[in-house]
Enzyme design. Structure first.
Site, PDB file in Angstrom:
ATOM      1  N   HIS A   1       0.824  -1.283  -0.054  1.00 26.72           N
ATOM      2  CA  HIS A   1       0.279  -0.047  -0.045  1.00 26.72           C
ATOM      3  C   HIS A   1       0.859   1.123  -0.090  1.00 26.72           C
ATOM      4  CE1 HIS A   1       0.936   0.061   4.197  1.00 26.72           C
ATOM      5  NE2 HIS A   1       0.379  -1.154   4.479  1.00 26.72           N
TER       6      HIS A   1
ATOM      7  N   HIS B   1       3.956   1.117   2.192  1.00 27.45           N
ATOM      8  CA  HIS B   1       5.157   0.725   1.736  1.00 27.45           C
ATOM      9  C   HIS B   1       5.889   1.476   0.469  1.00 27.45           C
ATOM     10  CE1 HIS B   1       2.620  -3.065   2.804  1.00 27.45           C
ATOM     11  NE2 HIS B   1       3.726  -3.314   3.640  1.00 27.45           N
TER      12      HIS B   1
ATOM     13  N   VAL C   1       2.073   6.384   7.200  1.00 27.51           N
ATOM     14  CA  VAL C   1       1.175   6.879   6.178  1.00 27.51           C
ATOM     15  C   VAL C   1      -0.057   6.660   6.672  1.00 27.51           C
ATOM     16  CG1 VAL C   1       0.780   7.016   3.698  1.00 27.51           C
ATOM     17  CG2 VAL C   1       2.930   6.696   4.458  1.00 27.51           C
TER      18      VAL C   1
ATOM     19  N   LEU D   1      -2.212   3.166   7.417  1.00 26.62           N
ATOM     20  CA  LEU D   1      -2.306   2.279   6.607  1.00 26.62           C
ATOM     21  C   LEU D   1      -1.822   0.893   7.008  1.00 26.62           C
ATOM     22  CD1 LEU D   1      -1.183   3.965   2.931  1.00 26.62           C
ATOM     23  CD2 LEU D   1      -3.579   3.504   4.111  1.00 26.62           C
TER      24      LEU D   1
ATOM     25  N   SER E   1      -1.988  -3.571   5.709  1.00 31.56           N
ATOM     26  CA  SER E   1      -2.216  -4.505   4.906  1.00 31.56           C
ATOM     27  C   SER E   1      -3.589  -5.272   5.387  1.00 31.56           C
ATOM     28  CB  SER E   1      -1.242  -5.551   4.677  1.00 31.56           C
ATOM     29  OG  SER E   1      -0.007  -4.989   4.063  1.00 31.56           O
TER      30      SER E   1
END
Ligand code: PAF
Length: 286
Positions: free
Chosen positions: A40, A43, A182, A190, A192
């Site tokens: 995302h 990363h 982020v 954020l 996963s």
């Protein structure tokens, strides 16, 4: 040499070591971004920082079985290699290292790296297997790729400190760089695992950073830590969370905060079946 638009896919440690050796022989610096895939924007911000820092970037994608405990989400964890490689294309990534479990843990594998210090408490109290799994796989990745720099998100703040400590203690010779979390537009960090949230849980999840920010304001205004933390826990419970921990720690060691030193507020809480973690900086107390 500029990185090809489409990264080269490497599956074996031997090939990764050969690539690293050839970079080093050519005098090129290497930056690594270790991931479990399902990439995302968090990363991708690490990849951007890595590409700005070094001549060659390697991103690893490996859902590491040893950091999941029994009953955790190893089987459900999203595996999206093709779209991950697509997301990395054109971002200055030279290599994607995507081994399988047998390559990382061959028959007879018998070595585990354990870290004390920053690995004590917090996540370890609820996921006792976690940091041995992370420390072992990160050590293997760093020794195989021999990067000059490796990038990790501050979202997993305790993991970042654990990796810094193991790299220092084992003289791995890689600079461990932490990068800011982020966040979505509504401030949710954020992850996963956010993909597991259904619409009502996703709505509640955005209350987590709101409560954290409220606790940070109270602490920085001089509220006693016990009171601010108890209020924060109650607010999270009110929003439907089951709180594993909401703790205030020394930002460098995760031990008890010391007057005049930076502090960090860390949380792990479950909404439905999804466990979320987050953390925020807190200015030094008096
Ligand atoms: O943060 C992660 O994605 C993982 O814990 C890591 C560092 C890639 C090790 O498996």
């Amino acid at each position: 040499m500029t990185a090809p638009a489409t990264p080269r896919l490497i599956r074996t440690t031997k090939d990764l070591q050969a690539w690293s050796d050839s970079c080093r022989m050519d005098g090129r610096s290497i930056a690594m971004v270790p991931t479990m895939g399902a990439l995302h924007a968090g990363h991708l911000s690490l990849v951007e920082a890595a590409a700005a820092k070094a001549d060659a970037v390697v991103v690893s994608i490996f859902v590491n079985p040893t950091q999941f405990g029994p009953g955790e989400d190893f089987d459900a964890y999203p595996r999206t290699e093709a779209s991950d490689v697509e997301k990395l294309t054109g971002r200055g990534v030279e290599v994607v290292f995507a081994p399988n479990a047998a390559e990382m843990y061959p028959e007879g594998f018998a070595t585990t790296i354990t870290v004390d210090g920053p690995a004590s408490g917090l996540e370890t109290d609820f996921r006792p297997h976690f940091f041995a799994g992370v420390a072992t796989v990160v050590t293997k990745l760093l020794l195989a790729a021999r990067p000059h720099h490796a990038f990790f998100g501050e979202k997993d703040y305790q993991q970042l400190l654990v990796v810094k400590r193991l790299s220092r203690d084992l003289n791995i010779g890689t600079e461990i760089v932490g990068r800011p979390t982020v966040r979505e537009a509504d401030d949710l960090a954020l992850s996963s695992r956010n993909a597991y949230l259904d619409a009502p849980a996703r709505h509640s999840a955005s209350r987590l950073p709101a409560v954290l920010r409220h606790v940070v304001v109270a602490l920085e205004a001089g509220a006693p830590a016990e009171t601010a933390l108890a209020d924060g826990r109650a607010a999270l419970q009110h929003e439907g969370f089951e709180v594993d921990y909401l703790s205030l720690c020394d930002a460098d060691t995760l031990a008890t905060p010391q007057p005049g030193k930076p502090r960090r507020l860390l949380v792990a809480a479950r909404i439905g079946t999804t466990r979320l973690i987050d953390n925020m900086a807190v200015a030094p107390g008096i």
